[in-house]
Design a protein around this motif. Structure first.
Motif, PDB file in Angstrom:
ATOM      1  N   VAL A 176       0.830  -1.210   0.000  1.00 54.82           N
ATOM      2  CA  VAL A 176       0.000   0.000   0.000  1.00 54.82           C
ATOM      3  C   VAL A 176       0.864   1.259   0.000  1.00 54.82           C
ATOM      4  O   VAL A 176       0.670   2.163  -0.827  1.00 54.82           O
ATOM      5  N   VAL A 177       1.803   1.344   0.910  1.00 54.56           N
ATOM      6  CA  VAL A 177       2.625   2.560   1.032  1.00 54.56           C
ATOM      7  C   VAL A 177       3.374   2.826  -0.266  1.00 54.56           C
ATOM      8  O   VAL A 177       3.409   3.957  -0.774  1.00 54.56           O
ATOM      9  N   ASP A 203      -2.917  -8.935  -7.116  1.00 53.10           N
ATOM     10  CA  ASP A 203      -2.577  -9.510  -5.815  1.00 53.10           C
ATOM     11  C   ASP A 203      -1.892  -8.504  -4.903  1.00 53.10           C
ATOM     12  O   ASP A 203      -1.777  -8.739  -3.705  1.00 53.10           O
ATOM     13  N   ASP A 204      -1.407  -7.413  -5.475  1.00 62.08           N
ATOM     14  CA  ASP A 204      -0.598  -6.452  -4.731  1.00 62.08           C
ATOM     15  C   ASP A 204      -0.818  -5.078  -5.366  1.00 62.08           C
ATOM     16  O   ASP A 204      -0.772  -4.945  -6.597  1.00 62.08           O
ATOM     17  N   LEU A 205      -1.045  -4.065  -4.539  1.00 61.81           N
ATOM     18  CA  LEU A 205      -1.308  -2.735  -5.077  1.00 61.81           C
ATOM     19  C   LEU A 205      -0.114  -2.155  -5.828  1.00 61.81           C
ATOM     20  O   LEU A 205      -0.278  -1.201  -6.599  1.00 61.81           O
ATOM     21  N   ARG A 206       1.075  -2.720  -5.631  1.00 60.48           N
ATOM     22  CA  ARG A 206       2.232  -2.229  -6.371  1.00 60.48           C
ATOM     23  C   ARG A 206       2.117  -2.509  -7.868  1.00 60.48           C
ATOM     24  O   ARG A 206       2.894  -1.985  -8.663  1.00 60.48           O
ATOM     25  N   GLU A 207       1.115  -3.308  -8.235  1.00 59.06           N
ATOM     26  CA  GLU A 207       0.849  -3.534  -9.660  1.00 59.06           C
ATOM     27  C   GLU A 207       0.090  -2.362 -10.291  1.00 59.06           C
ATOM     28  O   GLU A 207       0.049  -2.234 -11.515  1.00 59.06           O
ATOM     29  N   LEU A 208      -0.516  -1.504  -9.469  1.00 59.98           N
ATOM     30  CA  LEU A 208      -1.361  -0.428  -9.991  1.00 59.98           C
ATOM     31  C   LEU A 208      -0.628   0.541 -10.907  1.00 59.98           C
ATOM     32  O   LEU A 208      -1.149   0.896 -11.978  1.00 59.98           O
ATOM     33  N   PRO A 209       0.559   1.026 -10.543  1.00 60.63           N
ATOM     34  CA  PRO A 209       1.209   2.028 -11.401  1.00 60.63           C
ATOM     35  C   PRO A 209       1.512   1.534 -12.808  1.00 60.63           C
ATOM     36  O   PRO A 209       1.683   2.357 -13.720  1.00 60.63           O
TER      37      PRO A 209
END
Length: 222
Positions: free
Chosen positions: A94-95, A208-214
């Protein structure tokens, strides 16, 4: 590098924050106060997402009791506030994801069914309050998710077309809100996806992980 969505709107509980244990404890303290048995956290998970009144209503209905909800809700809200900062945790990534999106100059907002007054203390406690340009709670408007009106309201606040923005959520409530608003949605596999078929949902992505969003590319609204 530019981001394909000029605004990203996040759900809170189950998407950014794992708060299930605290919500369950608040509910169980309320049930004990009105003479009902505690219920497992796993059961409460299936009731999270439609707002606090509906949460308490479902618990009482499951116990087979007829209770005046208006009389019970003040008791629940006392416990909810007491348990708010008991043990919430940000989900992994998230961060970093919020920082990456902000580095791309993408404004971020929250659309949650949690009572609005309880959102800022939780965000401050978790150290992410400054990431969000706007926070909309479940009682900020006459309508709440799964109505699409909160998402339309947020898009209008930023003077953006709703179908150009991105919703990020974990539940059927989020999905239906995005569908009603005409806003694309990315869904997370963790969280509390009660009643939502993630594998067949019409979503920009299921991650699975918000780090995929960008890294997401633009996709039309569902």
């Amino acid at each position: 590098m530019s981001y394909p969505y000029p605004l990203v709107v996040f759900d809170l509980d189950g998407t950014l924050v794992d708060s299930a244990a605290d919500i369950a404890e608040a509910l169980n303290r309320t049930l004990e106060d009105i003479g009902l048995a505690r219920v497992p956290e796993a059961t409460v998970l299936g009731w999270i997402g439609d707002g606090v009144r509906r949460l308490v209503e479902q618990a009482v209905q499951a116990a087979g009791r007829q209770i005046d909800l208006a009389a019970v809700m003040p008791t629940f809200m006392v416990h909810y506030r007491e348990c708010l900062l008991r043990s919430p945790q940000l989900f992994d990534g998230v961060v970093e994801a919020l920082a990456q999106l902000r580095a791309l100059n993408v404004p971020l907002a929250i659309c949650t069914n949690k009572p609005a007054a309880l959102v800022p203390p939780l965000l401050q406690h978790l150290g992410i309050a400054e990431a969000f340009a706007l926070v909309l709670g479940g009682d900020s408007l006459p309508q709440r998710k799964p109505s699409g009106e909160p998402l339309r309201h947020i898009a209008a606040h930023f003077e953006l077309p709703v179908d150009a923005c991105l919703m990020v959520g974990d539940s059927l409530t989020d999905y239906r809100a995005a569908e009603d608003a005409g806003m694309p949605i990315a869904l997370v596999r963790y969280g509390y996806p009660r009643g939502l078929d993630l594998d067949n949902a019409h979503a920009v992505a299921v991650i699975d992980d918000l780090r995929e969003l960008p890294g997401l590319a633009a996709v039309s609204a569902i």
